[in-house]
Design a protein around this motif. Structure first.
Motif, PDB file in Angstrom:
ATOM      1  N   GLN A 145      33.452  48.122  44.308  1.00  0.00           N
ATOM      2  CA  GLN A 145      34.450  47.133  43.907  1.00  0.00           C
ATOM      3  C   GLN A 145      34.917  46.299  45.109  1.00  0.00           C
ATOM      4  N   ASN A 189      34.654  41.839  35.292  1.00  0.00           N
ATOM      5  CA  ASN A 189      35.266  43.101  34.875  1.00  0.00           C
ATOM      6  C   ASN A 189      35.614  43.981  36.068  1.00  0.00           C
ATOM      7  N   ALA A 190      34.749  43.990  37.083  1.00  0.00           N
ATOM      8  CA  ALA A 190      35.005  44.809  38.265  1.00  0.00           C
ATOM      9  C   ALA A 190      36.251  44.325  39.000  1.00  0.00           C
ATOM     10  N   LYS A 207      43.811  45.938  38.225  1.00  0.00           N
ATOM     11  CA  LYS A 207      44.552  46.894  37.407  1.00  0.00           C
ATOM     12  C   LYS A 207      44.910  48.134  38.210  1.00  0.00           C
ATOM     13  N   LEU A 208      43.962  48.616  39.003  1.00  0.00           N
ATOM     14  CA  LEU A 208      44.217  49.799  39.826  1.00  0.00           C
ATOM     15  C   LEU A 208      45.278  49.530  40.887  1.00  0.00           C
ATOM     16  N   LYS A 217      38.773  42.607  37.643  1.00  0.00           N
ATOM     17  CA  LYS A 217      39.930  42.911  36.790  1.00  0.00           C
ATOM     18  C   LYS A 217      40.320  44.381  36.908  1.00  0.00           C
ATOM     19  N   GLN A 218      39.318  45.269  36.957  1.00  0.00           N
ATOM     20  CA  GLN A 218      39.601  46.691  37.100  1.00  0.00           C
ATOM     21  C   GLN A 218      40.262  46.973  38.442  1.00  0.00           C
TER      22      GLN A 218
END
Length: 316
Positions: free
Chosen positions: A13, A42-43, A49-50, A45-46
Motif C-alpha cells: 500500500q 481501492n488500495a 481508512k486505516l 482508499k483502504q
C-alpha cells in the motif's frame, strides 16, 4: 504503541501511494505498477481508512496532497526507499556474498572521497560493493533523509535538519584569473580589490549562499555571470570577460597554463564539507565502518596548496 488499524498497513500500500503521488494520475501509476486502476484506487482508499484521514484531494485533471498526506508521504518514501535498498542488500549478500553501501558525494570532493573509499575497500574484512551517486549537496542530503543513500559527503552553510553531520574540512572560496592578470602577480586578493571586476560563479549549490553576501557588501561593478559548469566558468575567465569565483576544491584538477588560482582574503569565506547520515541504527555494519573510516581519513587529506603565481615576463 501504534493502534492496531495502523499496523494493518502493508508495504505494498505504501509503494502504491508513493508511485501514485510521483505519477500524479491513477492511470499512469496503475500502468507503472502493472495493476488495474480500480485496484489502485481501492488500495489508496483502504490506506486512508486505516489511517483515518484523507491523503489526497481528487479532481478530474490532477491529484493534490492534503497537508497530512504530505507528512505521510515523506515517511512513506523513507520506508519504501529503505525497503528497496534493504532488498538489494539481501540480494547482494546472499547471491554475491558481499555487503552493499550507497554513498553520495559532491563532484568537487569526489577525488578525495573515492581515494579514501578505495583504501577502505582494500582493507575491508569482507567483500564490499559501493554504489556511487554524484549530485549537488541539497539533492544528496534529501536522498540521505529519504533512505536512498547511506551517507553523503556534502557542502553546507547551515546544519541540515534531521541528519547527523561530521565536519571533515573547510573549503574556502578562491579566484580563478588569467595568468597575465595583475592579481596573479599579487598572489592573493581581497573583496574590495575585486569590487569593480565582473565575476562569474555557479548559479546553484553553495555559491549563492556563500558569495552573494560578500559580493553585496563590496561589489561595485557589473552584475555577475551565473553558470552551471566549470568548463563555462573557465572559458569566460580565459577570454578575459570575468574573474572566476569558486570553492577551492573545484580547482584541484585545474591544469591550464592560461589560468591561475588566487586565494581570496578579507574576509576569508569557507563552506563546510561534512559527512551526513541518518542518526540512529544503520542498516548494515559495513556502512557504520565506512563512516568511521571516512571520519578519520578525509580530514587528514592535505588541502591543495594554492601556489603564488610569478608575474609574467614582459619581452622588451
Amino acid at each position: 504503541m501504534a493502534a492496531l488499524p495502523l499496523r494493518a498497513l502493508t508495504m505494498r500500500q505504501l509503494q502504491f501511494f508513493s508511485v501514485l503521488v510521483e505519477e500524479g494520475q491513477f492511470g499512469r501509476a496503475a500502468k507503472r505498477l502493472a495493476i488495474t486502476q480500480p485496484a489502485l484506487s481501492n488500495a489508496i482508499k483502504q490506506m486512508e481508512k486505516l489511517l483515518g484521514v484523507e491523503l489526497l484531494t481528487r479532481s478530474t485533471h490532477r491529484l493534490e496532497l492534503t497537508p497530512v498526506g504530505a507528512e505521510v508521504l515523506a515517511r512513506t518514501d523513507f520506508l519504501v526507499n529503505t525497503f528497496e535498498v534493504a532488498l538489494r542488500d539481501i540480494e547482494s549478500t546472499v547471491q554475491r556474498g558481499r555487503a552493499f553501501v550507497r554513498i553520495g558525494v559532491i563532484p568537487s570532493a569526489a577525488a578525495r572521497v573515492a581515494a579514501a573509499a578505495g583504501e577502505f575497500t582494500q582493507g575491508a574484512q569482507r567483500d564490499l560493493e559501493l554504489a556511487w551517486r554524484d549530485a549537488p549537496s541539497n539533492t544528496l542530503l534529501a536522498e540521505v533523509r529519504s533512505g536512498q543513500l547511506d551517507m553523503a559527503v556534502a557542502a553546507i552553510t547551515e546544519p541540515p535538519g534531521g541528519l547527523a553531520c561530521i565536519d571533515l574540512f573547510r573549503d574556502p572560496l578562491v579566484l580563478v584569473v588569467r595568468r597575465d592578470h595583475a592579481l596573479a602577480a599579487a598572489g592573493d586578493a581581497d573583496w574590495e580589490v575585486i569590487g569593480k571586476e565582473r565575476l562569474v560563479l555557479f548559479e546553484t549549490g553553495s555559491m549563492p549562499a556563500l558569495g552573494n553576501p560578500a559580493r553585496a557588501q563590496f561589489a561595485q561593478g557589473a552584475e555577475s555571470y551565473r553558470v552551471s559548469y566549470s568548463e563555462t566558468l573557465y572559458a569566460l575567465v580565459r577570454s578575459g570577460q570575468a574573474l572566476g569565483l569558486m570553492p577551492r576544491l573545484y580547482t584541484s584538477s585545474l591544469r591550464d597554463p592560461e589560468l591561475a588560482v588566487v586565494p581570496l582574503l578579507k574576509p576569508r569565506i569557507e563552506r563546510r564539507v561534512v559527512l551526513a547520515y541518518l542518526p540512529g541504527p544503520m542498516r548494515n555494519v559495513v556502512a557504520q565502518e565506512l563512516i568511521a573510516f571516512l571520519r578519520e581519513r578525509l580530514p587528514q587529506a592535505a588541502e591543495p596548496a594554492v601556489r603564488r603565481m610569478k608575474a609574467p615576463r614582459v619581452r622588451r
